[in-house]
Every structure is written in C-alpha cells, then in structure tokens.
Design an enzyme around this catalytic site. Structure first.
Site, PDB file in Angstrom:
ATOM      1  N   HIS A   1      -3.527   3.272  -6.249  1.00 47.56           N
ATOM      2  CA  HIS A   1      -3.849   1.959  -5.689  1.00 47.56           C
ATOM      3  C   HIS A   1      -3.893   0.873  -6.751  1.00 47.56           C
ATOM      4  O   HIS A   1      -3.784  -0.317  -6.429  1.00 47.56           O
ATOM      5  CB  HIS A   1      -5.187   2.035  -4.956  1.00 47.56           C
ATOM      6  CG  HIS A   1      -5.289   1.082  -3.809  1.00 47.56           C
ATOM      7  ND1 HIS A   1      -4.416   1.103  -2.734  1.00 47.56           N
ATOM      8  CD2 HIS A   1      -6.157   0.051  -3.557  1.00 47.56           C
ATOM      9  CE1 HIS A   1      -4.749   0.156  -1.874  1.00 47.56           C
ATOM     10  NE2 HIS A   1      -5.791  -0.504  -2.357  1.00 47.56           N
TER      11      HIS A   1
ATOM     12  N   TYR B   1      -8.100  -7.840  -6.004  1.00 46.83           N
ATOM     13  CA  TYR B   1      -7.023  -7.016  -6.523  1.00 46.83           C
ATOM     14  C   TYR B   1      -6.413  -7.552  -7.815  1.00 46.83           C
ATOM     15  O   TYR B   1      -5.514  -6.937  -8.375  1.00 46.83           O
ATOM     16  CB  TYR B   1      -5.929  -6.863  -5.463  1.00 46.83           C
ATOM     17  CG  TYR B   1      -6.244  -5.770  -4.482  1.00 46.83           C
ATOM     18  CD1 TYR B   1      -5.918  -4.454  -4.761  1.00 46.83           C
ATOM     19  CD2 TYR B   1      -6.894  -6.042  -3.294  1.00 46.83           C
ATOM     20  CE1 TYR B   1      -6.223  -3.440  -3.877  1.00 46.83           C
ATOM     21  CE2 TYR B   1      -7.204  -5.040  -2.400  1.00 46.83           C
ATOM     22  CZ  TYR B   1      -6.863  -3.741  -2.698  1.00 46.83           C
ATOM     23  OH  TYR B   1      -7.173  -2.739  -1.820  1.00 46.83           O
TER      24      TYR B   1
ATOM     25  N   LYS C   1      -2.708  -1.342   8.723  1.00 54.54           N
ATOM     26  CA  LYS C   1      -4.167  -1.360   8.584  1.00 54.54           C
ATOM     27  C   LYS C   1      -4.803  -2.503   9.368  1.00 54.54           C
ATOM     28  O   LYS C   1      -5.822  -2.328  10.039  1.00 54.54           O
ATOM     29  CB  LYS C   1      -4.533  -1.456   7.098  1.00 54.54           C
ATOM     30  CG  LYS C   1      -6.021  -1.308   6.825  1.00 54.54           C
ATOM     31  CD  LYS C   1      -6.281  -1.255   5.333  1.00 54.54           C
ATOM     32  CE  LYS C   1      -7.757  -1.041   5.050  1.00 54.54           C
ATOM     33  NZ  LYS C   1      -8.031  -1.000   3.593  1.00 54.54           N
TER      34      LYS C   1
ATOM     35  N   ARG D   1       0.862  -1.182   0.000  1.00 48.14           N
ATOM     36  CA  ARG D   1       0.000   0.000   0.000  1.00 48.14           C
ATOM     37  C   ARG D   1       0.898   1.231   0.000  1.00 48.14           C
ATOM     38  O   ARG D   1       2.019   1.190   0.518  1.00 48.14           O
ATOM     39  CB  ARG D   1      -0.900   0.011   1.231  1.00 48.14           C
ATOM     40  CG  ARG D   1      -1.847  -1.178   1.330  1.00 48.14           C
ATOM     41  CD  ARG D   1      -2.625  -1.144   2.632  1.00 48.14           C
ATOM     42  NE  ARG D   1      -3.592  -2.243   2.724  1.00 48.14           N
ATOM     43  CZ  ARG D   1      -3.327  -3.436   3.256  1.00 48.14           C
ATOM     44  NH1 ARG D   1      -2.114  -3.680   3.748  1.00 48.14           N
ATOM     45  NH2 ARG D   1      -4.263  -4.376   3.306  1.00 48.14           N
TER      46      ARG D   1
ATOM     47  N   ARG E   1      -0.977  -1.533  -6.844  1.00 44.72           N
ATOM     48  CA  ARG E   1      -1.076  -2.677  -5.924  1.00 44.72           C
ATOM     49  C   ARG E   1      -1.782  -3.842  -6.608  1.00 44.72           C
ATOM     50  O   ARG E   1      -1.383  -4.998  -6.460  1.00 44.72           O
ATOM     51  CB  ARG E   1      -1.824  -2.242  -4.672  1.00 44.72           C
ATOM     52  CG  ARG E   1      -2.073  -3.312  -3.631  1.00 44.72           C
ATOM     53  CD  ARG E   1      -2.526  -2.640  -2.340  1.00 44.72           C
ATOM     54  NE  ARG E   1      -3.213  -3.524  -1.417  1.00 44.72           N
ATOM     55  CZ  ARG E   1      -2.628  -4.363  -0.584  1.00 44.72           C
ATOM     56  NH1 ARG E   1      -1.301  -4.459  -0.577  1.00 44.72           N
ATOM     57  NH2 ARG E   1      -3.328  -5.106   0.253  1.00 44.72           N
TER      58      ARG E   1
END
Length: 333
Positions: A275, A310, A206, A166, A278
């Site tokens: 993002h 993802y 996170k 991240r 990622r």
C-alpha cells in the site's frame, strides 16, 4: 388478566398520557426483545455494502461481538456493558479490536434511529492509531525495487507507484478498461475483487468516488503497451486481465508481496508494504503540482484528509524546498 383489570390498566395509561394502540405496544415489545446478534445480522444484511465489506463486518461480529454481547437484548445495552466488552478484548490485536468496536457503534447508531435505545451506549474515546512515518521512495529507488520483482508482473510496481491505484483495483483492470489513443492512456477503475469466505468475488469499488479514470504518466504508459503486446504476459480479448500470474490467473496479494519484499530489502526498506506504493504515487503527484482536490480525484478519495494522509515526506524534496526558499530571498546557494 380479566376484563376489569385490563380496563384499569388501559385507563392508567390514558391518565398518564402513555396510551398507544395495543398492537403497536406488542410490536414495540417484540422489537425491544431483539438481541444484539439478531439485530447486527439484520443491520449487515440491509446495508448497501460491497460483498467483501459485508464479509469483513460479519467476521468481526462473529469473532468479537456475538460471543460476549450476542444474547443481550439491544434495549438493554448500556455504556457499562460496552466498556466491559471492550476491556475484555484485550490489547493484543488493536486493529481488529477497533474495527469490531466501530461495527458495534454503527449498529447501535441505527438502533437509536429505530428507537430501540434512547442513546448510543458506545462512548469509548479511541486513540487514533499512530501514523506511520515513512519516507517516500525516489524514482531511482523505485527502479531498484522493480528490478527485483518477478519480471512477469514487474509492470505492476510502476502502475501502483505512478497511478496510486489500490492493489485490488489494479488486479481487476482488464484490456477493456484501458483507453489509449497512442498519446494519452487512461485506466478506468470500475470494479474491485474482494475475498468473501473462500471465494474471490468481483463487485463494486471501495466507494462511489473510487470509480474513476486515472491518467497514466507517459513513461509508464509505454511500459504498459509493451506489457500488453507480449502475449506471454497478457491474453487477447477485452476481458483479459492486465496483470496476472504466469498461468494467466488473477495475481494474488501474497504472491506479489513475496516478490516485492525482495525489492524493498534491496534498498534497505523492509518496513514498506504494498500500500505504500499508493502513497508514493500521491507524493509524486503532489510534487508534480497536483492540488488537494486533484489528488482526491486521482486517488478516489472523498475527503481532503484522506488524500493528504497518503502523501509522504521526502528528504530530497525537503532539501529542494529549502533551496527554493533561498532563491525567493534573492540568494542563490
């Protein structure tokens, strides 16, 4: 209330099998009078959350929950009140609206556990946000993008894309977090910065799973070694940040975005975001043979669904799969 009336009231409670000690009743009455704002603030304070997450929850509550529901006693919350509040927020900011609802629903779940309400009044069925249909970048496209990014922190593009870190994890990687024996390099993800009010606060990652070592592909490890050896790009000492501004300060997301957008425009993909790098990493890892479990570990995810989310589709990869299917049939294209 005189003594006789009090005794009559207590006897009624006993006859109806509803009697509890007066002190307990007083405590329950006080608890039932607590407002949504008071209870939500208490709920946020008691949660074991990262500073940035607490600040985000507080912001959603302050802007969207308290103005309408803040003075309502928790015990008087009903589905009708929640529906009216939800409708009143409108549809202009769907993400913020959804996040505020999720905070309220979590708060009311705890209120059920605390026996302030018998059931959660938050029963709105939310439509899941549409998944972005994004095609993965190829390594060649990635080189073009990186070539347009400010040279001082160009290595960040490759790290994000090939390790799936991240952005917040990357900008807190320090020299002491880099394990390198000359052959294998690992980045130890252990902390993450978050904006709390006007300040940047470094705290936990996170999630617990987010704390992990990530092995760097050899070609990117070579780039990192060259970056670290350049004293204009990285300071000495174990606390030195890997990626910084030209002044040695923590790289901001806005500054990196401005530079990265130039690269995305160069390949005709202005729709991409930070993002998405990622996601590129997750896709490349899957194409390299990583299992779903291995992807979960590499990305720091707790569920297979998040790891799969993802992965991007790749037109070139789809063509390769089709060719291999023909080979399975004994036919060479």
């Amino acid at each position: 209330m005189d003594a006789e009336a009090w005794l009559a009231s207590e006897k009624r409670l006993i006859d109806n099998e509803e009697w509890t000690p007066p002190a307990e009743r007083e405590k329950k009455a006080a608890a039932s009078a607590i407002t949504v704002e008071e209870y939500t603030k208490k709920w946020i304070a008691e949660r074991d959350l990262a500073g940035g997450t607490k600040d985000l929850y507080s912001t959603h509550a302050r802007k969207r929950i308290y103005p309408v529901l803040g003075d309502t006693p928790v015990a008087e919350m009903t589905p009708a009140l929640v529906r009216a509040w939800w409708a009143g927020m409108g549809k202009q900011y769907p993400t913020a609206r959804r996040h505020a609802y999720n905070v309220l629903r979590a708060v009311m779940n705890t209120a059920v556990e605390d026996k302030l309400v018998s059931e959660n009044p938050c029963r709105i069925e939310q439509k899941a946000p549409a998944e972005r249909d994004v095609e993965a970048l190829t390594p060649e496209e990635l080189d073009v993008v990186a070539g347009e990014v400010f040279e001082h922190y160009r290595v960040a593009v490759y790290i994000l894309a090939w390790t799936s870190l991240r952005f917040g994890e990357l900008i807190e990687i320090r020299r002491k977090d880099i394990m390198d024996d000359g052959e294998t390099m690992k980045l130890r993800v252990r902390r993450g910065p978050a904006r709390v009010g006007e300040k940047i606060v470094v705290g936990n990652t996170k999630t617990v799973r987010s704390k992990r070592p990530v092995t760097v592909p050899p070609h990117v490890a070579a780039m990192i070694r060259a970056h670290m050896a350049d004293r204009t790009k990285m300071n000495k000492g174990p606390e030195a940040l890997l990626v910084t501004t030209t002044r040695g300060q923590r790289l901001s997301k806005s500054a990196f975005t401005r530079s990265l957008k130039k690269g995305y425009a160069k390949i005709g993909r202005p729709d991409l975001r930070i993002h998405d790098l990622r996601a590129v990493g997750a896709t490349l890892a899957a194409q390299a043979g990583a299992t779903t479990k291995e992807l979960m570990v590499r990305l720091g995810h707790t569920t297979p669904r998040m790891a799969m989310k993802y992965q991007m589709a790749s037109a070139a990869r789809d063509e390769e799969i089709a060719r291999r299917m023909s080979e399975l049939a004994g036919i060479t294209p």
